[in-house]
Design a protein around this motif. Structure first.
Motif, mmCIF file in Angstrom:
data_model
loop_
_atom_site.group_PDB
_atom_site.id
_atom_site.type_symbol
_atom_site.label_atom_id
_atom_site.label_comp_id
_atom_site.label_asym_id
_atom_site.label_seq_id
_atom_site.Cartn_x
_atom_site.Cartn_y
_atom_site.Cartn_z
ATOM 1 N N GLU A 162 0.802 -1.218 0.000
ATOM 2 C CA GLU A 162 0.000 0.000 0.000
ATOM 3 C C GLU A 162 0.841 1.278 0.000
ATOM 4 N N PHE A 163 2.160 1.148 -0.003
ATOM 5 C CA PHE A 163 3.017 2.333 0.056
ATOM 6 C C PHE A 163 3.830 2.515 -1.219
ATOM 7 N N ASP A 164 4.502 3.680 -1.299
ATOM 8 C CA ASP A 164 5.126 4.059 -2.556
ATOM 9 C C ASP A 164 6.645 4.150 -2.531
ATOM 10 N N ALA A 165 7.227 4.461 -1.388
ATOM 11 C CA ALA A 165 8.672 4.701 -1.324
ATOM 12 C C ALA A 165 9.339 3.711 -0.376
ATOM 13 N N ILE A 166 10.495 3.210 -0.788
ATOM 14 C CA ILE A 166 11.221 2.247 0.043
ATOM 15 C C ILE A 166 12.660 2.698 0.203
ATOM 16 N N ILE A 167 13.158 2.639 1.435
ATOM 17 C CA ILE A 167 14.569 2.899 1.704
ATOM 18 C C ILE A 167 15.105 1.673 2.415
ATOM 19 N N ARG A 168 16.152 1.115 1.903
ATOM 20 C CA ARG A 168 16.827 0.036 2.625
ATOM 21 C C ARG A 168 18.149 0.584 3.125
ATOM 22 N N PHE A 169 18.420 0.333 4.375
ATOM 23 C CA PHE A 169 19.600 0.908 5.002
ATOM 24 C C PHE A 169 20.221 -0.160 5.879
ATOM 25 N N LYS A 170 21.524 -0.349 5.741
ATOM 26 C CA LYS A 170 22.221 -1.316 6.577
ATOM 27 C C LYS A 170 23.308 -0.584 7.336
ATOM 28 N N ALA A 171 23.414 -0.870 8.610
ATOM 29 C CA ALA A 171 24.458 -0.242 9.418
ATOM 30 C C ALA A 171 25.160 -1.304 10.239
ATOM 31 N N ILE A 172 26.467 -1.191 10.331
ATOM 32 C CA ILE A 172 27.244 -2.133 11.139
ATOM 33 C C ILE A 172 27.584 -1.466 12.463
ATOM 34 N N PHE A 173 27.190 -2.109 13.551
ATOM 35 C CA PHE A 173 27.529 -1.636 14.886
ATOM 36 C C PHE A 173 28.741 -2.431 15.371
ATOM 37 N N HIS A 174 29.887 -1.755 15.478
ATOM 38 C CA HIS A 174 31.106 -2.403 15.962
ATOM 39 C C HIS A 174 31.291 -2.059 17.429
ATOM 40 N N GLY A 175 31.570 -3.052 18.243
ATOM 41 C CA GLY A 175 31.841 -2.776 19.650
ATOM 42 C C GLY A 175 32.516 -3.957 20.302
ATOM 43 N N VAL A 176 33.042 -3.731 21.494
ATOM 44 C CA VAL A 176 33.690 -4.807 22.248
ATOM 45 C C VAL A 176 32.655 -5.875 22.590
ATOM 46 N N GLU A 177 31.467 -5.412 22.990
ATOM 47 C CA GLU A 177 30.424 -6.341 23.429
ATOM 48 C C GLU A 177 29.507 -6.794 22.291
ATOM 49 N N LEU A 178 29.465 -6.014 21.239
ATOM 50 C CA LEU A 178 28.472 -6.277 20.201
ATOM 51 C C LEU A 178 29.029 -5.954 18.821
ATOM 52 N N ASP A 179 28.792 -6.847 17.872
ATOM 53 C CA ASP A 179 29.260 -6.639 16.501
ATOM 54 C C ASP A 179 28.189 -7.197 15.562
ATOM 55 N N ILE A 180 27.267 -6.347 15.167
ATOM 56 C CA ILE A 180 26.129 -6.808 14.372
ATOM 57 C C ILE A 180 25.889 -5.868 13.189
ATOM 58 N N ALA A 181 25.151 -6.347 12.204
ATOM 59 C CA ALA A 181 24.826 -5.525 11.034
ATOM 60 C C ALA A 181 23.372 -5.750 10.627
ATOM 61 N N PRO A 182 22.437 -5.232 11.419
ATOM 62 C CA PRO A 182 21.025 -5.415 11.074
ATOM 63 C C PRO A 182 20.626 -4.596 9.847
ATOM 64 N N ASP A 183 19.563 -5.026 9.193
ATOM 65 C CA ASP A 183 18.997 -4.263 8.076
ATOM 66 C C ASP A 183 17.843 -3.425 8.596
ATOM 67 N N PHE A 184 17.732 -2.221 8.055
ATOM 68 C CA PHE A 184 16.584 -1.358 8.312
ATOM 69 C C PHE A 184 15.872 -1.173 6.973
ATOM 70 N N VAL A 185 14.622 -1.531 6.902
ATOM 71 C CA VAL A 185 13.845 -1.276 5.686
ATOM 72 C C VAL A 185 12.685 -0.367 6.068
ATOM 73 N N TRP A 186 12.624 0.791 5.422
ATOM 74 C CA TRP A 186 11.573 1.774 5.688
ATOM 75 C C TRP A 186 10.672 1.862 4.457
ATOM 76 N N ILE A 187 9.383 1.791 4.701
ATOM 77 C CA ILE A 187 8.402 1.864 3.614
ATOM 78 C C ILE A 187 7.447 3.011 3.926
ATOM 79 N N PHE A 188 7.329 3.952 2.973
ATOM 80 C CA PHE A 188 6.550 5.165 3.220
ATOM 81 C C PHE A 188 5.509 5.400 2.140
ATOM 82 N N GLN A 189 4.522 6.266 2.483
ATOM 83 C CA GLN A 189 3.566 6.711 1.477
ATOM 84 C C GLN A 189 4.243 7.756 0.593
#
Length: 200
Positions: A162-189
């Protein structure tokens, strides 16, 4: 039909997401009591492909945490963790006794913790959008869906219906305790695309 952002528009949208994540990073550091660096990897080129495609991760489970946007701009954000990333988050943030437990209460606490991370990250980005675009936007209570990696693409296609615009964004969080790279997908009107274009 999905409206596609050009390179300049995409740059502005991506900067807003990244600035929001940079604010969320500070909250993550407080939770972990450990410094984190954030590295931007942007796959938002929906200029070429209307929907991001996720690879099959040998059928492993993927945690998709959805936050619905309410207010003057409608849409949804999806924070996507692979199974191994969820394990890293739990190991870094939760006591071993809780991680090893499989009681209904411990499962609820683990789900609650993941949705709280999403709430924190999505809220930071939503605040960036709200301030920059001059719109009243809020995030609804996050919900968690666990799907197979093979099902992520069809899940997002359904969400994007039902929406028109999509942004996919990936960010890597580097840290001593945590090292992850989740995906962010934003869908907008479509209004989101118009607002961004007004700024270019």
């Amino acid at each position: 039909m999905l409206d596609k952002l050009n390179e300049n528009e995409l740059e502005i949208a991506s900067k807003l997401v990244f600035d929001g994540l940079s604010m969320a990073k500070k909250s993550m550091e407080q939770i972990l009591q450990s410094p984190i660096s954030i590295e931007k990897i942007d796959y938002s080129s929906s200029v070429d492909v209307p929907l991001p495609k996720f690879e099959d991760l040998d059928g492993q489970s993927v945690h998709v945490i959805k936050t619905k946007l309410i207010g003057e701009l409608k849409g949804t954000s999806h924070l996507i963790f692979r199974e191994d990333e969820v394990a890293k988050v739990f190991k870094a943030c939760l006591p071993a006794k809780l991680i090893d437990s499989d009681t209904p209460e411990s499962r609820m606490m683990k789900i609650g913790f993941l949705t709280e991370i999403d709430n924190m990250m999505a809220a930071a980005v939503i605040t960036e959008f709200s301030n920059f675009l001059g719109l009243e936007i809020y995030g609804h209570v996050p919900s968690l869906n666990v799907v197979k990696s093979t099902e992520v693409n069809s899940y997002l296609e359904k969400e994007a219906g039902e929406f028109d615009a999509i942004i996919r964004f990936k960010a890597i969080f580097h840290g001593v305790e945590l090292d992850i790279a989740p995906d962010f997908v934003w869908i907008f009107q479509e209004e989101f695309v118009d607002k961004i274009r007004d700024l270019v």
